[in-house]
Scaffold this active site. Structure first.
Site, mmCIF file in Angstrom:
data_model
loop_
_atom_site.group_PDB
_atom_site.id
_atom_site.type_symbol
_atom_site.label_atom_id
_atom_site.label_comp_id
_atom_site.label_asym_id
_atom_site.label_seq_id
_atom_site.Cartn_x
_atom_site.Cartn_y
_atom_site.Cartn_z
ATOM 1 C CG HIS A 150 59.653 37.715 42.272
ATOM 2 N ND1 HIS A 150 61.051 38.002 42.663
ATOM 3 C CD2 HIS A 150 59.484 39.471 42.213
ATOM 4 C CE1 HIS A 150 61.392 39.043 43.379
ATOM 5 N NE2 HIS A 150 60.869 40.227 43.188
ATOM 6 C CG HIS A 194 58.088 42.296 47.273
ATOM 7 N ND1 HIS A 194 58.929 42.688 47.920
ATOM 8 C CD2 HIS A 194 58.895 42.709 45.866
ATOM 9 C CE1 HIS A 194 60.071 41.635 47.081
ATOM 10 N NE2 HIS A 194 60.587 42.455 46.220
ATOM 11 C CG HIS A 221 64.924 40.731 45.700
ATOM 12 N ND1 HIS A 221 64.398 39.943 45.984
ATOM 13 C CD2 HIS A 221 64.177 41.126 44.713
ATOM 14 C CE1 HIS A 221 63.121 40.399 45.863
ATOM 15 N NE2 HIS A 221 62.713 41.120 45.238
ATOM 16 C CD GLU A 245 65.590 44.885 41.319
ATOM 17 O OE1 GLU A 245 65.869 44.351 42.416
ATOM 18 O OE2 GLU A 245 64.995 45.272 40.968
ATOM 19 C CG ASP A 296 59.493 43.616 41.174
ATOM 20 O OD1 ASP A 296 59.132 42.786 42.791
ATOM 21 O OD2 ASP A 296 60.969 43.726 40.934
ATOM 22 C CG ASP A 297 57.709 46.277 44.242
ATOM 23 O OD1 ASP A 297 57.411 45.624 45.836
ATOM 24 O OD2 ASP A 297 58.155 46.633 44.214
HETATM 25 ZN ZN LIG Z 1 61.991 42.281 44.005
#
Ligand SMILES: [Zn+2]
Length: 330
Positions: free
Chosen positions: A8, A10, A188, A191, A269-270
């Site tokens: 996961h 991006h 997703h 969250e 994630d980021d």
């Molecule tokens: Zn994400």
């Protein structure tokens, strides 16, 4: 070093400031300086501001070569931290906004995955994602693009964006379309919205995994349902702390979910926005969950078992994990 894997992240959010500045220069673009803080990292104050900064940096990725470089440099960095497998989520909606066709988007990412494998031995796959807040019709459009242009390295479908405002059931048609074409799906959920939306996601969408999914922990019956269905959670603790969903590991449900038998994985994630990386996620989990090498290797095993990858590649990766875990020789 424990072999690591990540499901996961991006892709458009992996480019660090230095690479974004390089891309902006190459594409003769001016970057708004306010997206950088005094320390040279990205600067944002709340989630909406984060999305603005994210869009400004993603706008510098404009050609297949740019996509190749972002993919390649991210995977090379992960390999340096001991990762043997990474799935990157790409967003054709972002590249379309920059004037790129889906074919060019795919071409650049595939080149980055192949070059990183050749130079650094890391295996990669791309999960194409749609954006919730662009609506069900646009999600369907992305689904059609993905199904119409199959590629062995583009191995799954997913969805991110504004979870609170756009319930999963609205997107059932797009997910069914992609699943019917033979691609596995993730979404997703759990969250920015609570357990009800997680339940809706697993009941209305053909998903084998959930992005985050951690707020399922608020409903014990749902946790049991997730265990019974064999759904794997793509857990991103550093992201959750950075966005304020949880304070730190003392209130994060990862340990509880593991204890309840949920299959969990560690993900960044980021990464440059949340001051994290796949290596850091493993280090933090080791420290705060008091895990030894076997415990950490368990996250990698869960990730490889739930990876959207062909079976021969999965077997090869699991053998690499067994050979590398705990410092044991093959
Ligand atoms: Zn994400």
């Amino acid at each position: 070093m424990i072999p690591k894997a990540e499901l996961h992240v991006h892709l458009e959010g992996t480019a660090p400031p230095e690479l974004v500045r390089r891309l902006a220069k190459r594409n003769r673009m001016d970057l708004p300086e306010e997206i950088f803080g005094d320390d040279g990292n990205y600067h944002w104050t709340d989630f909406l501001h984060f999305l603005k900064v994210y869009d400004a940096t993603a706008a510098t990725i404009r050609t297949p070569e740019d996509y190749r470089d972002v993919t390649y440099e991210y995977l090379a960095g992960c390999a340096e931290e001991g990762a043997i497998y990474v799935e990157v989520m790409s967003s054709p909606d972002h590249s379309a906004a920059n004037g790129m066709s889906y074919a060019n988007h795919q071409e650049g990412i595939v080149a980055g995955i192949e070059d990183a494998r050749a130079d650094h031995g890391i295996e990669g796959r791309c999960i194409v994602t749609c954006v919730r807040h662009f609506g069900a019709e646009q999600a369907m459009e992305v689904a059609r693009q993905v199904a119409a242009r199959p590629h062995p390295l583009v191995s799954g479908f997913g969805m991110g964006g504004d979870e609170a405002g756009f319930p999963p059931a609205q997107f059932a048609r797009a997910f069914k379309y992609v699943a019917d074409s033979g691609l596995p799906c993730t979404v997703h959920a759990g969250e920015w919205a609570g357990p009800d939306r997680v339940r809706e996601a697993i009941e209305t969408l053909p998903v084998q995994r959930l992005g985050h999914g951690v707020r399922a922990a608020e409903d014990p019956a749902l946790v049991q349902e997730i265990v019974a269905r064999g759904i794997t959670l793509e857990v991103c603790p550093g992201s959750n702390f950075a966005t304020g969903i949880y304070r730190d590991f003392s209130d994060h449900p990862l340990a509880r979910l593991r204890a309840d038998g949920v299959k969990t994985t560690l993900n960044s994630d980021d990464p440059p926005y949340f001051a994290t990386s796949v290596g850091r996620e493993y280090d933090e989990a080791a420290e705060h969950l008091e895990l030894d090498d076997d415990g950490l290797a368990g996250f990698t095993r869960n990730a490889l078992k739930a990876a959207f990858v062909d079976e021969p590649t999965r077997e090869t990766l699991l053998a690499r994990l067994d050979a590398g875990a705990g410092g044991k020789s093959p």
